[in-house]
Design a protein around this motif. Structure first.
Motif, PDB file in Angstrom:
ATOM      1  N   GLU A 152       0.843  -1.203   0.000  1.00 38.64           N
ATOM      2  CA  GLU A 152       0.000   0.000   0.000  1.00 38.64           C
ATOM      3  C   GLU A 152       0.885   1.264   0.000  1.00 38.64           C
ATOM      4  N   THR A 153       1.962   1.224   0.782  1.00 33.33           N
ATOM      5  CA  THR A 153       2.872   2.382   0.865  1.00 33.33           C
ATOM      6  C   THR A 153       3.464   2.678  -0.511  1.00 33.33           C
ATOM      7  N   PHE A 154       3.908   1.619  -1.199  1.00 32.93           N
ATOM      8  CA  PHE A 154       4.483   1.812  -2.532  1.00 32.93           C
ATOM      9  C   PHE A 154       3.448   2.443  -3.468  1.00 32.93           C
ATOM     10  N   LEU A 155       2.237   1.909  -3.422  1.00 31.27           N
ATOM     11  CA  LEU A 155       1.194   2.389  -4.345  1.00 31.27           C
ATOM     12  C   LEU A 155       0.863   3.859  -4.110  1.00 31.27           C
ATOM     13  N   ARG A 156       0.807   4.265  -2.850  1.00 33.82           N
ATOM     14  CA  ARG A 156       0.489   5.679  -2.549  1.00 33.82           C
ATOM     15  C   ARG A 156       1.549   6.596  -3.151  1.00 33.82           C
ATOM     16  N   GLU A 157       2.805   6.216  -2.982  1.00 34.94           N
ATOM     17  CA  GLU A 157       3.903   7.011  -3.555  1.00 34.94           C
ATOM     18  C   GLU A 157       3.827   6.998  -5.083  1.00 34.94           C
ATOM     19  N   PHE A 158       3.563   5.825  -5.606  1.00 33.48           N
ATOM     20  CA  PHE A 158       3.472   5.641  -7.057  1.00 33.48           C
ATOM     21  C   PHE A 158       2.412   6.573  -7.653  1.00 33.48           C
ATOM     22  N   TYR A 159       1.249   6.628  -7.013  1.00 33.01           N
ATOM     23  CA  TYR A 159       0.171   7.457  -7.565  1.00 33.01           C
ATOM     24  C   TYR A 159       0.394   8.952  -7.341  1.00 33.01           C
ATOM     25  N   LYS A 160       1.158   9.294  -6.303  1.00 30.32           N
ATOM     26  CA  LYS A 160       1.504  10.708  -6.116  1.00 30.32           C
ATOM     27  C   LYS A 160       2.307  11.191  -7.327  1.00 30.32           C
ATOM     28  N   LYS A 161       3.312  10.386  -7.717  1.00 29.92           N
ATOM     29  CA  LYS A 161       4.159  10.754  -8.861  1.00 29.92           C
ATOM     30  C   LYS A 161       3.364  10.672 -10.158  1.00 29.92           C
ATOM     31  N   TYR A 162       2.515   9.694 -10.230  1.00 35.60           N
ATOM     32  CA  TYR A 162       1.717   9.413 -11.410  1.00 35.60           C
ATOM     33  C   TYR A 162       0.893  10.636 -11.822  1.00 35.60           C
ATOM     34  N   TYR A 163       0.392  11.343 -10.801  1.00 35.29           N
ATOM     35  CA  TYR A 163      -0.432  12.513 -11.121  1.00 35.29           C
ATOM     36  C   TYR A 163       0.377  13.783 -11.238  1.00 35.29           C
ATOM     37  N   SER A 164       1.582  13.804 -10.598  1.00 35.10           N
ATOM     38  CA  SER A 164       2.323  15.066 -10.618  1.00 35.10           C
ATOM     39  C   SER A 164       3.152  15.215 -11.880  1.00 35.10           C
TER      40      SER A 164
END
Ligand SMILES: [Zn+2]
Length: 313
Positions: free
Chosen positions: A66-78
């Motif tokens: 879950e931690t990886f995914l949250r970081e992944f999606y932060k970058k994904y949108y930025s």
């Protein structure tokens, strides 16, 4: 000979070992042990594509934390990586046709799960207001990255709440329309998420979901030596016609809900922006209209599920 194609949209990224969960030994959706290996996506660490023979979901057997995914999606949108998403106007026009006749309501409520900037629900709200189907529309936009679109609120008759999770929704709240467009494949717990979303429906309420269904295509291509990267870890699940056609039975919800529509989804890209991709997508979908459930290369699927009226909740 093996040909490897890399897709620009949702490119494949393999997390570090400590960012990957243990392997699923059984189907994460229905717990069946009747599972079938489709192919590997990487060998070190070994990560495989599996399908469940019982509920017919496709899944990746080792998923990111879950931690990886949250970081992944932060970058994904930025970052602006040029990845395309569906044109919201095209999707909303399609949805209006798919929904058919909606009931007139003074205040209409929409739950937009994974809606990003909520542009889909906002355009739907505009339609409901201009068609005099509602006097006011309340939108709950639930997303890790819930935010307002560039246009912001287009009417004082639309009340939009950007929420980070379901917990922010008042207990007992129900919705006339629940949208999960191209989001269930991204979440780690689609069974729980789907149950929560359906439970938010009012009597006669409408649920819409759209999911990718590409494993049969990738599997067939692998067999002829063409290897296409899967969009991992963006897509953790794959849900096609057999999965959706049995979903209410799988969730034991047939008494309270019914599947109104189950069909190939609309093509995401446009001829103007990506002509070749769009042409291939249209060609792949054509047999689906004729052979329906006997054809497995549609690339995406969508459903409309409604909550029955007159039952005790
Ligand atoms: Zn299963």
């Amino acid at each position: 000979m093996q040909i490897t194609l890399h897709r620009k949209k949702h490119s494949q990224i393999i997390p570090e070992l400590y960012e990957i969960e243990e392997r699923f030994k059984e189907c994460p959706f229905c717990k069946s042990k009747e599972i079938r290996f489709v192919r590997s996506i990487v060998t070190t660490p070994e990560i495989n594509v599996i399908t469940c023979q019982k509920c017919h979901i496709g899944y990746i057997d080792r998923q990111p934390t879950e931690t990886f995914l949250r970081e992944f999606y932060k970058k994904y949108y930025s970052k602006d990586d040029g990845h395309t998403t569906i044109d919201p106007h095209a999707l909303v026009n399609h949805l209006i046709r798919q929904f058919g006749k909606l009931r007139t309501k003074n205040t209409f409520s929409i739950l937009d799960f994974g809606g990003g900037d909520g542009s889909i629900s906002q355009l739907l709200a505009n339609y409901l207001l201009t068609s005099n189907l509602a006097q006011q529309v309340n939108i709950s936009n639930v997303d890790y990255n819930a935010r307002d679109g560039e246009g912001g609120h287009s009417s004082y008759k639309i009340v939009k709440n950007n929420l980070l999770s379901f917990e922010a929704i008042p207990p007992g709240k129900k919705f006339d329309l629940v949208i999960a467009s191209a989001i269930l494949e991204h979440v780690k717990n689609p069974r729980e998420t789907l149950s929560i979303l359906l439970n938010y429906l009012e009597e006669n309420g409408v649920f819409y979901a759209r999911t990718p269904w590409v494993y049969p295509i990738f599997n067939a291509l692998t067999k002829v030596g063409i290897y296409i990267d899967l969009p991992y870890p963006a897509h953790l699940f794959d849900m096609g016609n057999a999965f959706w056609n049995s979903i209410l039975k799988t969730l034991n919800l047939s008494s309270g809900f019914y599947l109104e529509k189950s069909c190939t989804s609309l093509v995401e890209s446009s001829f103007r922006e990506r002509p070749l991709r769009t042409l291939i997508a249209h060609l792949l979908k054509i047999p689906s209209y004729i052979f329906k459930n006997h054809y497995h290369f549609a690339g995406g699927w969508e459903v409309i599920i409604k909550r029955r009226a007159g039952l005790k909740k």
